[in-house]
Design an enzyme around this catalytic site. Structure first.
Site, mmCIF file in Angstrom:
data_model
loop_
_atom_site.group_PDB
_atom_site.id
_atom_site.type_symbol
_atom_site.label_atom_id
_atom_site.label_comp_id
_atom_site.label_asym_id
_atom_site.label_seq_id
_atom_site.Cartn_x
_atom_site.Cartn_y
_atom_site.Cartn_z
ATOM 1 N N GLY A 239 2.878 5.298 7.850
ATOM 2 C CA GLY A 239 2.422 4.951 6.509
ATOM 3 C C GLY A 239 2.814 6.038 5.526
ATOM 4 N N GLY A 240 1.860 6.892 5.190
ATOM 5 C CA GLY A 240 2.027 7.874 4.117
ATOM 6 C C GLY A 240 3.299 8.700 4.202
ATOM 7 C CD GLU B 161 -0.570 1.401 12.849
ATOM 8 O OE1 GLU B 161 0.248 2.182 12.376
ATOM 9 O OE2 GLU B 161 -1.130 0.525 12.172
ATOM 10 C CG ASN C 114 2.719 -0.591 6.829
ATOM 11 O OD1 ASN C 114 2.999 -1.212 5.794
ATOM 12 N ND2 ASN C 114 1.543 -0.707 7.449
ATOM 13 C CD1 TRP C 115 7.322 2.754 2.777
ATOM 14 C CD2 TRP C 115 8.452 1.420 1.366
ATOM 15 N NE1 TRP C 115 8.595 3.248 2.650
ATOM 16 C CE2 TRP C 115 9.304 2.457 1.799
ATOM 17 C CE3 TRP C 115 8.935 0.472 0.469
ATOM 18 C CZ2 TRP C 115 10.635 2.560 1.355
ATOM 19 C CZ3 TRP C 115 10.256 0.567 0.037
ATOM 20 C CH2 TRP C 115 11.093 1.601 0.475
ATOM 21 C CE LYS C 116 -0.628 1.904 5.966
ATOM 22 N NZ LYS C 116 -1.807 2.604 6.454
ATOM 23 N N GLY D 84 -4.188 7.197 7.966
ATOM 24 C CA GLY D 84 -4.378 7.732 6.622
ATOM 25 C C GLY D 84 -5.408 8.843 6.539
ATOM 26 C CD GLU E 155 -4.134 -0.138 5.934
ATOM 27 O OE1 GLU E 155 -3.167 -0.702 5.402
ATOM 28 O OE2 GLU E 155 -4.120 1.074 6.259
ATOM 29 C CB SER F 265 -2.211 11.010 10.749
ATOM 30 O OG SER F 265 -3.225 10.516 9.882
ATOM 31 C CG HIS G 241 -1.914 -2.555 9.473
ATOM 32 N ND1 HIS G 241 -2.987 -1.963 8.861
ATOM 33 C CD2 HIS G 241 -1.024 -1.571 9.729
ATOM 34 C CE1 HIS G 241 -2.752 -0.661 8.749
ATOM 35 N NE2 HIS G 241 -1.563 -0.401 9.262
HETATM 36 P P1 13P Z 1 -0.532 6.648 8.066
HETATM 37 O O1 13P Z 1 0.782 7.083 8.663
HETATM 38 O O2 13P Z 1 -0.593 6.823 6.588
HETATM 39 O O3 13P Z 1 -1.686 7.227 8.799
HETATM 40 O O4 13P Z 1 -0.614 5.042 8.288
HETATM 41 C C1 13P Z 1 -0.392 4.530 9.545
HETATM 42 C C2 13P Z 1 -0.301 3.060 9.430
HETATM 43 O O5 13P Z 1 -1.281 2.395 9.161
HETATM 44 C C3 13P Z 1 1.009 2.435 9.626
HETATM 45 O O6 13P Z 1 0.893 1.058 9.752
#
Ligand code: 13P
Length: 265
Positions: free
Chosen positions: A243-244, A176, A10-12, A182, A106, A222, A104
């Site tokens: 994500g990251g 999640e 998930n590149w956001k 993050g 967010e 994470s 999600h």
């Molecule tokens: P991180 O891997 O950056 O913690 O993000 C997780 C996430 O929100 C994937 O959708």
């Protein structure tokens, strides 16, 4: 039940078209010679979907290109018309999108998406035969307040309302925990396994044991190359939503590699 793990990036709000191209070229070359026993999905921002589709589905794409499936990070709950800024499921289908991330944390926390909105999006995604990656998870305050199970039950029950067993067969759930996203703080494998087993039991209550045994539940929050193996070794964890650490081809590849070694053995 043998569930194929699914690893999704998930590149956001990262990577426009040119960065998408750089990533994919590098990632495909790293994938050469590997045949990981899992599905690999990338969810770029909407604006990069045409480039990603082009890179993965043109005649010039390498032989590994079809190993990667495309996800959107959101979709509209409406079909078409006066909805400024929205993107419909039909538009997504044009770019070989097969999955869509919905619910999600967010989207819930920053953009005010309620369980009812997420449910409407889930239904719209299924109408277009998109596979939802349905995200759920608790905040730290909810966990510490003893409300973990209540929160997950509400999110699952309300978010999946009206969806059929067939819809569930085409869906993925992503657990999640909000406090792990993050932050560099990962749930322990025990915390993650317990939550996954609970979510699977919720699916069993709603859809029966067979659907529950089949559905894949990803962990997100994470996930890194150095914790992927331990998390993925848990019996109810069937991949990761990353994500990251999925912004770099090498670390995304290492997560997939480390996370599939136990399953392959
Ligand atoms: P991180 O891997 O950056 O913690 O993000 C997780 C996430 O929100 C994937 O959708």
């Amino acid at each position: 039940m043998n569930r194929k793990p699914i690893f999704a990036a998930n590149w956001k709000m990262n990577k426009g078209a040119s960065e998408t191209e750089d990533f994919i070229k590098s990632f495909l070359s790293k994938l050469q010679g590997h045949d990981f026993p899992c599905e690999i999905v990338i969810a770029p921002p909407f604006i990069s979907l045409p480039k990603l589709a082009d890179l993965l589905h043109t005649a010039t794409a390498g032989q590994n290109a079809h190993a990667i499936q495309i996800a959107a990070q959101n979709c509209s709950q409406y079909d078409a018309g006066a909805y400024t800024g929205e993107v419909s499921v039909v538009m997504l289908r044009e770019f070989f999108v097969h999955f869509v991330i919905l619910g999600h944390s967010e989207r819930r926390a920053i953009f005010g998406e309620t369980d009812a909105i997420i449910n409407a999006k889930m239904k719209k995604a299924r109408e277009a035969n998109l596979k939802p990656i349905f995200c759920i998870g608790e905040t730290l305050a909810e966990r510490e307040g003893g409300n973990l199970e209540r929160v997950l039950r509400t999110q699952v029950t309300e978010g999946l309302k009206g969806l059929t067993e067939k819809d569930m067969a085409e869906s993925v759930i992503a657990y999640e925990p909000v406090w792990a996203i993050g932050t560099g703080v990962t749930a322990t494998s025990q915390q993650a396994q317990d939550a996954h087993a609970f979510v699977r039991s919720l699916v069993a209550d709603l859809y029966g044991a067979e659907t529950a045994a089949r559905i894949r539940i990803q962990y997100g929050g994470s996930v890194k190359p150095n914790n992927a193996a331990e998390l993925m070794a848990c019996p109810d964890i069937d991949g990761a939503l990353i994500g990251g650490a999925a912004l770099e081809p090498q670390s995304f590849l290492e997560i997939i590699r480390n996370g599939t070694i136990p399953a392959a053995e």
